[in-house]
Write an enzyme that holds these catalytic residues in place. Structure first.
Site, PDB file in Angstrom:
ATOM      1  N   GLN A   1      -0.310 -28.733  -3.064  1.00 38.29           N
ATOM      2  CA  GLN A   1      -1.739 -28.985  -3.312  1.00 38.29           C
ATOM      3  C   GLN A   1      -1.878 -30.215  -4.206  1.00 38.29           C
ATOM      4  O   GLN A   1      -2.981 -30.679  -4.453  1.00 38.29           O
ATOM      5  CB  GLN A   1      -2.377 -27.790  -4.026  1.00 38.29           C
ATOM      6  CG  GLN A   1      -2.327 -26.507  -3.234  1.00 38.29           C
ATOM      7  CD  GLN A   1      -2.690 -25.326  -4.129  1.00 38.29           C
ATOM      8  OE1 GLN A   1      -3.857 -25.050  -4.350  1.00 38.29           O
ATOM      9  NE2 GLN A   1      -1.706 -24.628  -4.642  1.00 38.29           N
ATOM     10  N   ASN A   2      -0.761 -30.682  -4.726  1.00 33.70           N
ATOM     11  CA  ASN A   2      -0.799 -31.807  -5.659  1.00 33.70           C
ATOM     12  C   ASN A   2      -0.939 -33.129  -4.915  1.00 33.70           C
ATOM     13  O   ASN A   2      -0.554 -33.251  -3.756  1.00 33.70           O
ATOM     14  CB  ASN A   2       0.452 -31.826  -6.536  1.00 33.70           C
ATOM     15  CG  ASN A   2       0.531 -30.587  -7.401  1.00 33.70           C
ATOM     16  OD1 ASN A   2      -0.477 -29.907  -7.594  1.00 33.70           O
ATOM     17  ND2 ASN A   2       1.706 -30.285  -7.904  1.00 33.70           N
TER      18      ASN A   2
ATOM     19  N   HIS B   1      -3.953 -31.643   0.021  1.00 34.80           N
ATOM     20  CA  HIS B   1      -5.148 -32.269  -0.564  1.00 34.80           C
ATOM     21  C   HIS B   1      -5.060 -33.785  -0.624  1.00 34.80           C
ATOM     22  O   HIS B   1      -5.789 -34.414  -1.393  1.00 34.80           O
ATOM     23  CB  HIS B   1      -5.406 -31.694  -1.969  1.00 34.80           C
ATOM     24  CG  HIS B   1      -5.825 -30.260  -1.962  1.00 34.80           C
ATOM     25  ND1 HIS B   1      -5.517 -29.371  -2.970  1.00 34.80           N
ATOM     26  CD2 HIS B   1      -6.519 -29.536  -1.042  1.00 34.80           C
ATOM     27  CE1 HIS B   1      -6.014 -28.171  -2.676  1.00 34.80           C
ATOM     28  NE2 HIS B   1      -6.621 -28.247  -1.515  1.00 34.80           N
TER      29      HIS B   1
ATOM     30  N   CYS C   1     -11.318 -46.863   3.137  1.00 37.11           N
ATOM     31  CA  CYS C   1     -12.634 -47.503   3.048  1.00 37.11           C
ATOM     32  C   CYS C   1     -13.710 -46.552   3.562  1.00 37.11           C
ATOM     33  O   CYS C   1     -13.574 -45.975   4.645  1.00 37.11           O
ATOM     34  CB  CYS C   1     -12.635 -48.794   3.862  1.00 37.11           C
ATOM     35  SG  CYS C   1     -14.279 -49.523   3.928  1.00 37.11           S
TER      36      CYS C   1
ATOM     37  N   GLY D   1       3.663 -22.448  -9.554  1.00 35.33           N
ATOM     38  CA  GLY D   1       2.660 -23.088 -10.404  1.00 35.33           C
ATOM     39  C   GLY D   1       1.286 -23.278  -9.808  1.00 35.33           C
ATOM     40  O   GLY D   1       0.720 -24.365  -9.906  1.00 35.33           O
TER      41      GLY D   1
ATOM     42  N   ASN E   1       5.780 -18.785 -12.186  1.00 35.86           N
ATOM     43  CA  ASN E   1       4.583 -19.219 -12.906  1.00 35.86           C
ATOM     44  C   ASN E   1       4.734 -18.776 -14.364  1.00 35.86           C
ATOM     45  O   ASN E   1       5.394 -17.769 -14.638  1.00 35.86           O
ATOM     46  CB  ASN E   1       3.321 -18.589 -12.287  1.00 35.86           C
ATOM     47  CG  ASN E   1       2.051 -19.333 -12.656  1.00 35.86           C
ATOM     48  OD1 ASN E   1       1.828 -19.673 -13.824  1.00 35.86           O
ATOM     49  ND2 ASN E   1       1.201 -19.593 -11.673  1.00 35.86           N
TER      50      ASN E   1
HETATM   51  P1  NAD Z   1      -4.481 -24.843 -11.460  1.00 34.69           P
HETATM   52  O1  NAD Z   1      -4.758 -25.885 -12.438  1.00 34.69           O
HETATM   53  O2  NAD Z   1      -5.572 -23.993 -10.992  1.00 34.69           O
HETATM   54  O3  NAD Z   1      -3.300 -23.844 -11.959  1.00 34.69           O
HETATM   55  C1  NAD Z   1      -2.086 -24.266 -12.448  1.00 34.69           C
HETATM   56  C2  NAD Z   1      -1.100 -23.088 -12.477  1.00 34.69           C
HETATM   57  O4  NAD Z   1       0.136 -23.565 -12.993  1.00 34.69           O
HETATM   58  C3  NAD Z   1      -1.524 -21.917 -13.375  1.00 34.69           C
HETATM   59  O5  NAD Z   1      -1.352 -20.716 -12.649  1.00 34.69           O
HETATM   60  C4  NAD Z   1      -0.557 -21.989 -14.574  1.00 34.69           C
HETATM   61  O6  NAD Z   1      -0.260 -20.722 -15.115  1.00 34.69           O
HETATM   62  C5  NAD Z   1       0.653 -22.612 -13.914  1.00 34.69           C
HETATM   63  N1  NAD Z   1       1.557 -23.349 -14.800  1.00 34.69           N
HETATM   64  C6  NAD Z   1       1.242 -24.152 -15.857  1.00 34.69           C
HETATM   65  N2  NAD Z   1       2.355 -24.693 -16.390  1.00 34.69           N
HETATM   66  C7  NAD Z   1       3.401 -24.258 -15.637  1.00 34.69           C
HETATM   67  C8  NAD Z   1       4.803 -24.491 -15.669  1.00 34.69           C
HETATM   68  N3  NAD Z   1       5.380 -25.292 -16.571  1.00 34.69           N
HETATM   69  N4  NAD Z   1       5.581 -23.881 -14.738  1.00 34.69           N
HETATM   70  C9  NAD Z   1       5.032 -23.035 -13.814  1.00 34.69           C
HETATM   71  N5  NAD Z   1       3.701 -22.789 -13.731  1.00 34.69           N
HETATM   72  C10 NAD Z   1       2.894 -23.394 -14.626  1.00 34.69           C
HETATM   73  O7  NAD Z   1      -3.806 -25.590 -10.298  1.00 34.69           O
HETATM   74  P2  NAD Z   1      -3.861 -25.367  -8.780  1.00 34.69           P
HETATM   75  O8  NAD Z   1      -3.869 -23.918  -8.463  1.00 34.69           O
HETATM   76  O9  NAD Z   1      -2.816 -26.225  -8.240  1.00 34.69           O
HETATM   77  O10 NAD Z   1      -5.292 -25.884  -8.267  1.00 34.69           O
HETATM   78  C11 NAD Z   1      -5.989 -26.949  -8.740  1.00 34.69           C
HETATM   79  C12 NAD Z   1      -6.192 -28.061  -7.742  1.00 34.69           C
HETATM   80  O11 NAD Z   1      -6.152 -29.229  -8.514  1.00 34.69           O
HETATM   81  C13 NAD Z   1      -5.121 -28.207  -6.736  1.00 34.69           C
HETATM   82  O12 NAD Z   1      -5.731 -28.374  -5.540  1.00 34.69           O
HETATM   83  C14 NAD Z   1      -4.397 -29.495  -7.068  1.00 34.69           C
HETATM   84  O13 NAD Z   1      -4.402 -30.361  -5.961  1.00 34.69           O
HETATM   85  C15 NAD Z   1      -5.275 -30.200  -8.041  1.00 34.69           C
HETATM   86  N6  NAD Z   1      -4.517 -30.805  -9.147  1.00 34.69           N
HETATM   87  C16 NAD Z   1      -3.435 -31.584  -8.872  1.00 34.69           C
HETATM   88  C17 NAD Z   1      -2.708 -32.128  -9.913  1.00 34.69           C
HETATM   89  C18 NAD Z   1      -1.503 -32.943  -9.563  1.00 34.69           C
HETATM   90  O14 NAD Z   1      -1.471 -33.587  -8.513  1.00 34.69           O
HETATM   91  N7  NAD Z   1      -0.475 -32.925 -10.397  1.00 34.69           N
HETATM   92  C19 NAD Z   1      -3.081 -31.898 -11.230  1.00 34.69           C
HETATM   93  C20 NAD Z   1      -4.230 -31.112 -11.471  1.00 34.69           C
HETATM   94  C21 NAD Z   1      -4.932 -30.571 -10.416  1.00 34.69           C
END
Ligand code: NAD
Length: 248
Positions: free
Chosen positions: A101-102, A119, A127, A188, A214
């Site tokens: 999802q990142n 995502h 554009c 995560g 997690n």
């Molecule tokens: P979220 O922010 O909702 O949840 C993050 C999860 O990670 C939580 O359950 C938390 O307990 C866990 N966590 C935190 N630190 C951790 C670690 N060191 N090891 C293991 N787990 C850990 O994130 P989400 O569910 O991915 O949803 C949010 C949306 O935001 C996603 O669609 C994502 O694309 C986007 N997002 C992406 C980034 C990125 O690209 N790095 C950053 C922030 C949000």
């Protein structure tokens, strides 16, 4: 936790097709905050800047925050031991694909080959007028909003904003992967973002064993086969080490 790590080693070692599913948590140890929770991005920024209608209405204002978060902060982050461990599991022929999802490109930078970006990605821009694609590294962000060289319309990061559909190819491939998996490794993610949160549900329905890593329980925890509470960057390298001992 050590007992659970050994259980994960045994399950993964026997797996013919493991699919990995990651969320913002796997990149926390790279210095990228999550959206929600303590010290999350939504503590400092207004999520409205990622709403597609707001972006079209106020592109300059949206771009000011987008540049700070996604290009200045995420742009400088580097893969951490969790990303490298996932890539290693693919090299060992256990992991067949990563659904993330990142948008930070850190799985690819760590060496993962088959990555489905549910995502989208910060690495590209598109554009809003003529649909031309740009590599983000080639776009000048000193004068916001950035504009298309061909038609002068505003450029948008090639990731999914609130109110936008999931890219068709990533969606199809992700759900197909979930159906192929005999083990589905969730790392995560809170499991609160639709429709991504349906992918593990699909995997379970198709008979996959679910393992979750997690630091805290998530929406998935009550239905997984094995929950390992800990930091991804600490747990995953131990799992890789355990499997390596069985293989070599
Ligand atoms: P979220 O922010 O909702 O949840 C993050 C999860 O990670 C939580 O359950 C938390 O307990 C866990 N966590 C935190 N630190 C951790 C670690 N060191 N090891 C293991 N787990 C850990 O994130 P989400 O569910 O991915 O949803 C949010 C949306 O935001 C996603 O669609 C994502 O694309 C986007 N997002 C992406 C980034 C990125 O690209 N790095 C950053 C922030 C949000």
């Amino acid at each position: 936790m050590i007992e659970n790590i050994q259980k994960a080693v045994d399950i993964l070692h026997q797996s013919k097709h493991t699919t990995v599913f990651t969320g913002a948590g796997i990149s926390v140890e790279s210095g990228i905050p999550t959206f929600r929770g303590q010290n999350g991005l939504w503590d400092r920024y207004n999520p409205i800047m990622l709403e597609i209608n707001n972006f079209y209405q106020f592109p300059k204002e949206s771009w000011q925050d987008i540049k700070t978060i996604f290009y200045d902060e995420i742009g400088n982050a580097q893969s951490n031991p969790a990303h490298y461990a996932v890539a290693k599991l693919e090299e060992m022929d256990i992991v067949k694909a990563v659904i993330t999802q990142n948008i930070d490109n850190l799985h690819q930078e760590a060496g993962s080959q088959t990555v489905y970006e549910f995502h989208g990605t910060v690495k590209g821009m598109i554009c809003t007028g003529c649909n031309s694609h740009y590599d983000s590294d080639t776009v000048d962000l000193s004068d916001l909003p950035p504009r298309c060289e061909k038609c002068n319309f505003v450029l948008k990061p090639d990731f999914v904003f609130f109110g936008e559909p999931i890219p068709e190819a990533a969606r199809e491939k992700s759900f197909a992967e979930a159906e192929l998996a005999d083990v589905f490794l969730i790392i995560g993610t809170t499991g609160e973002v639709m429709p991504a949160c349906m992918i593990p549900v699909d995997a379970k329905r198709n008979g996959a064993k679910l393992i979750e890593i997690n630091i805290a329980p998530s929406k998935f925890t009550s239905s997984v086969d094995l929950f390992i509470q800990g930091k991804a960057g600490e747990v995953l390298p131990q799992i890789v080490e355990g499997i390596a001992q069985l293989l070599f």
